[in-house]
Design a protein around this motif. Structure first.
Motif, PDB file in Angstrom:
ATOM      1  N   LEU A 235      -0.982  19.620  36.292  1.00  0.00           N
ATOM      2  CA  LEU A 235       0.949  20.373  35.671  1.00  0.00           C
ATOM      3  C   LEU A 235       0.719  20.717  37.433  1.00  0.00           C
ATOM      4  N   ILE A 236      -0.565  21.860  37.867  1.00  0.00           N
ATOM      5  CA  ILE A 236      -0.314  22.532  39.107  1.00  0.00           C
ATOM      6  C   ILE A 236      -0.783  21.258  40.293  1.00  0.00           C
ATOM      7  N   THR A 237      -1.589  20.476  39.881  1.00  0.00           N
ATOM      8  CA  THR A 237      -2.094  19.580  40.869  1.00  0.00           C
ATOM      9  C   THR A 237      -0.910  18.957  41.356  1.00  0.00           C
ATOM     10  N   GLY A 238      -0.516  18.365  40.842  1.00  0.00           N
ATOM     11  CA  GLY A 238       1.371  17.473  40.403  1.00  0.00           C
ATOM     12  C   GLY A 238       2.292  18.044  41.474  1.00  0.00           C
ATOM     13  N   VAL A 239       2.165  19.321  40.748  1.00  0.00           N
ATOM     14  CA  VAL A 239       3.044  19.695  41.385  1.00  0.00           C
ATOM     15  C   VAL A 239       3.521  19.662  43.102  1.00  0.00           C
ATOM     16  N   ILE A 240       1.779  19.743  43.681  1.00  0.00           N
ATOM     17  CA  ILE A 240       1.362  20.385  44.548  1.00  0.00           C
ATOM     18  C   ILE A 240       1.534  18.915  45.329  1.00  0.00           C
ATOM     19  N   ALA A 241       1.190  17.493  44.955  1.00  0.00           N
ATOM     20  CA  ALA A 241       1.339  16.358  44.902  1.00  0.00           C
ATOM     21  C   ALA A 241       2.670  16.433  45.284  1.00  0.00           C
ATOM     22  N   GLN A 242       3.477  16.595  44.316  1.00  0.00           N
ATOM     23  CA  GLN A 242       5.095  16.576  44.245  1.00  0.00           C
ATOM     24  C   GLN A 242       5.582  17.032  45.736  1.00  0.00           C
ATOM     25  N   PHE A 243       5.286  18.109  46.293  1.00  0.00           N
ATOM     26  CA  PHE A 243       5.831  18.751  46.937  1.00  0.00           C
ATOM     27  C   PHE A 243       5.466  17.885  48.008  1.00  0.00           C
ATOM     28  N   PHE A 244       3.993  17.661  48.500  1.00  0.00           N
ATOM     29  CA  PHE A 244       3.664  16.623  49.752  1.00  0.00           C
ATOM     30  C   PHE A 244       4.699  15.859  49.944  1.00  0.00           C
ATOM     31  N   CYS A 394       0.379  14.213  54.668  1.00  0.00           N
ATOM     32  CA  CYS A 394       1.069  14.606  53.397  1.00  0.00           C
ATOM     33  C   CYS A 394       0.314  13.631  51.771  1.00  0.00           C
ATOM     34  N   PHE A 395       0.187  12.017  52.067  1.00  0.00           N
ATOM     35  CA  PHE A 395      -0.091  11.508  51.392  1.00  0.00           C
ATOM     36  C   PHE A 395      -1.904  11.272  50.815  1.00  0.00           C
ATOM     37  N   LEU A 396      -2.490  12.401  51.574  1.00  0.00           N
ATOM     38  CA  LEU A 396      -4.303  12.800  51.144  1.00  0.00           C
ATOM     39  C   LEU A 396      -3.810  13.562  50.018  1.00  0.00           C
ATOM     40  N   PRO A 397      -3.165  14.529  49.853  1.00  0.00           N
ATOM     41  CA  PRO A 397      -2.875  15.520  48.567  1.00  0.00           C
ATOM     42  C   PRO A 397      -2.326  15.202  46.747  1.00  0.00           C
ATOM     43  N   ILE A 398      -1.779  13.680  47.758  1.00  0.00           N
ATOM     44  CA  ILE A 398      -1.145  12.646  46.789  1.00  0.00           C
ATOM     45  C   ILE A 398      -2.219  11.931  46.423  1.00  0.00           C
ATOM     46  N   LEU A 399      -3.151  10.963  47.171  1.00  0.00           N
ATOM     47  CA  LEU A 399      -4.525  10.585  46.659  1.00  0.00           C
ATOM     48  C   LEU A 399      -4.997  11.029  45.701  1.00  0.00           C
ATOM     49  N   TYR A 400      -5.835  12.217  46.256  1.00  0.00           N
ATOM     50  CA  TYR A 400      -6.498  13.004  45.474  1.00  0.00           C
ATOM     51  C   TYR A 400      -6.002  13.128  43.790  1.00  0.00           C
ATOM     52  N   PHE A 401      -4.656  13.609  43.799  1.00  0.00           N
ATOM     53  CA  PHE A 401      -4.269  13.971  42.830  1.00  0.00           C
ATOM     54  C   PHE A 401      -4.047  12.753  41.645  1.00  0.00           C
ATOM     55  N   ALA A 402      -3.763  11.481  42.260  1.00  0.00           N
ATOM     56  CA  ALA A 402      -4.201   9.914  41.737  1.00  0.00           C
ATOM     57  C   ALA A 402      -5.468   9.534  41.325  1.00  0.00           C
ATOM     58  N   VAL A 403      -5.998  10.187  42.375  1.00  0.00           N
ATOM     59  CA  VAL A 403      -7.587   9.734  41.248  1.00  0.00           C
ATOM     60  C   VAL A 403      -7.934  10.877  40.306  1.00  0.00           C
ATOM     61  N   LYS A 404      -7.636  11.636  40.657  1.00  0.00           N
ATOM     62  CA  LYS A 404      -8.257  13.020  39.661  1.00  0.00           C
ATOM     63  C   LYS A 404      -7.255  11.891  38.070  1.00  0.00           C
ATOM     64  N   ASN A 405      -6.387  11.810  38.173  1.00  0.00           N
ATOM     65  CA  ASN A 405      -5.798  11.043  36.732  1.00  0.00           C
ATOM     66  C   ASN A 405      -6.244   9.940  36.409  1.00  0.00           C
ATOM     67  N   PHE A 406      -7.659   9.141  36.790  1.00  0.00           N
ATOM     68  CA  PHE A 406      -7.589   7.687  36.828  1.00  0.00           C
ATOM     69  C   PHE A 406      -8.219   7.350  35.470  1.00  0.00           C
ATOM     70  N   THR A 407      -8.280   8.416  34.558  1.00  0.00           N
ATOM     71  CA  THR A 407      -8.726   7.309  32.788  1.00  0.00           C
ATOM     72  C   THR A 407      -7.135   7.571  32.888  1.00  0.00           C
ATOM     73  N   VAL A 408      -5.638   8.056  33.261  1.00  0.00           N
ATOM     74  CA  VAL A 408      -5.088   7.779  32.259  1.00  0.00           C
ATOM     75  C   VAL A 408      -4.245   6.030  32.868  1.00  0.00           C
ATOM     76  N   LYS A 409      -4.055   5.295  31.444  1.00  0.00           N
ATOM     77  CA  LYS A 409      -4.280   4.181  31.582  1.00  0.00           C
ATOM     78  C   LYS A 409      -2.548   4.133  31.848  1.00  0.00           C
ATOM     79  N   ASN A 410      -1.629   4.677  30.994  1.00  0.00           N
ATOM     80  CA  ASN A 410      -0.467   4.367  31.050  1.00  0.00           C
ATOM     81  C   ASN A 410       0.414   6.051  30.829  1.00  0.00           C
ATOM     82  N   VAL A 411       1.493   5.508  31.453  1.00  0.00           N
ATOM     83  CA  VAL A 411       2.692   7.104  31.405  1.00  0.00           C
ATOM     84  C   VAL A 411       4.696   5.973  31.708  1.00  0.00           C
TER      85      VAL A 411
END
Length: 417
Positions: A235-244, A394-411
């Motif tokens: 969640l915290i990583t996502g908040v940071i990604a959303q901020f950026f 700004c897209f670098l933290p978003i890329l990091y957040f996306a990679v950290k969630n690679f195991t998620v299949k669907n939302v």
């Protein structure tokens, strides 16, 4: 509630999605316009976005508390009244040529929008069959995209004059001539914002007289578990990604007209039309991205789009002629799925903490108040084209957040901005 009344209520609540989309997407028009009328630097003009987006951060909790006590309908009505009041403040602001008054007006408008956004999503889902609630929400959000397309067209036509005086032109004018020119430029916002304020007041009157369902917020989250919300690393990583992300989105759109003018030597009225095309690409991109998620897991698509945007912004910064303009339109297209995807990934698996987690992600909209100021400062020191390195980073933290969630299949995507 009878079916006809229910349909009318759906129309009114859907209108709210259009209204806040229109208001927020007037900022890219106001930035070059007020920069000229109030003789601002790029960093000063960036406070137009700051005044709007800081309101989301400051007013999110008060808005929630107000609606908890008085209900969503009261919150919507108050939000519309604030919206209208802020629009009416544009008249004395233009008369006085006081930039601070414009900022106050924008903050008041955005405070009203915070109330509207907080209430509209839950309302639209309960106005009818629960099984089609998500369908109604997506339908209503499409009007938000329509407003994003129309706002630059309307603003470019009725607010921007197309007159851009050089420093030498201004120096050749007498003090009275310069003042008359600035007053003429500033006054072009008065009638459009009076009309906007009047229309919003009409919607407020209709809302106040329309029966709406009462939404009860059940306290389904124990206080003990709420205290540990900061331990949710995703969640915290996502908040940071959303901020950026919001920072990047606002930077790309808000300085688009200034960028096009500098990089491709296109005047402000045609530039406003290009911005409208870019925002149309954003809307189309959301539909296309949602379709692609049937075949590509959302985090992987988010990572791919982040990489593409970094590459396109590199082209925008280094390119010449029309190429940088096309690159920015591409960035708008690939930004389209980011807000709802980050939102959904951030609150995934929070259980009883979902409501609080959602509030934190929404408060990250404050990124739109922070990064444009940095971008404006970079532009003042270098060029507007160079300043587009800010959203690229700004897209670098978003890329990091996306990679950290690679195991998620669907939302499930339910939020948009």
């Amino acid at each position: 509630m009878s079916k006809p009344t229910n349909r009318f209520a759906v129309v009114l609540i859907t209108a709210l999605f259009f209204l806040w989309g229109f208001a927020l997407n007037m900022n890219p028009i106001l930035i070059p316009h007020l920069k000229k009328a109030c003789q601002l630097s790029d960093v000063q003009s960036a406070f137009i976005d700051s005044a709007s987006y800081i309101a989301y951060f400051l007013m999110a909790i008060p808005a929630g508390l107000f609606m908890k006590r008085y209900g969503y309908k009261a919150g919507i009505t108050l939000g519309l009244l604030l919206f209208a009041g802020g629009a009416f403040l544009f008249y004395p602001a233009a008369d006085s040529l006081q930039f601070s008054l414009f900022l106050i007006a924008l903050f008041v408008i955005a405070s009203g929008l915070t109330l509207l956004e907080t209430a509209a999503n839950p309302y639209i889902t309960v106005l009818g069959d629960p099984e089609t609630g998500t369908q109604r929400l997506n339908f209503a959000q499409s009007f938000n995209g329509l407003a994003a397309f129309l706002a630059p067209l309307a603003g470019g036509q009725f607010i921007l004059s197309g007159k851009n005086l050089s420093v030498a032109d201004k120096q050749a004018m007498s003090a009275d001539q310069l003042q008359a020119y600035l007053k003429e430029e500033a006054s072009s916002v008065q009638v459009p914002f009076l009309l906007i304020g009047g229309f919003v007041l009409l919607v407020a009157l209709l809302i106040s007289r329309t029966p709406l369902p009462i939404i009860s917020d059940e306290d389904d989250s124990p206080s003990a578990s709420q205290e540990s919300i900061l331990t949710e690393k995703n969640l915290i990583t996502g908040v940071i990604a959303q901020f950026f992300y919001v920072g990047a989105q606002v930077c790309v759109s808000s300085f688009f007209i200034r960028f096009v003018s500098q990089a491709a030597n296109i005047t402000e009225k045609p530039a406003a039309k290009l911005l409208s095309i870019a925002l149309l690409a954003f809307m189309v991109g959301r539909f296309f991205g949602t379709f692609l998620m049937r075949f590509i897991a959302p985090p992987r698509l988010l990572a791919l789009y982040s990489l593409l945007n970094i590459g396109l912004l590199a082209i925008a910064v280094t390119g010449h002629g029309q190429v940088p303009v096309y690159a920015l339109i591409g960035v708008e297209f690939f930004m389209s799925i980011m807000f709802p995807t980050i939102f959904a990934l951030s609150i995934r698996g929070l259980g009883s903490k979902t409501k609080l987690g959602s509030s934190l992600v929404i408060m990250a909209i404050a990124g739109g108040a922070f990064f444009p100021v940095i971008m404006g400062r970079v532009s003042d020191l270098t060029t507007m084209q160079t300043a587009y390195l800010v959203p690229a980073c700004c897209f670098l933290p978003i890329l990091y957040f996306a990679v950290k969630n690679f195991t998620v299949k669907n939302v499930t995507l339910t939020a948009s901005h």
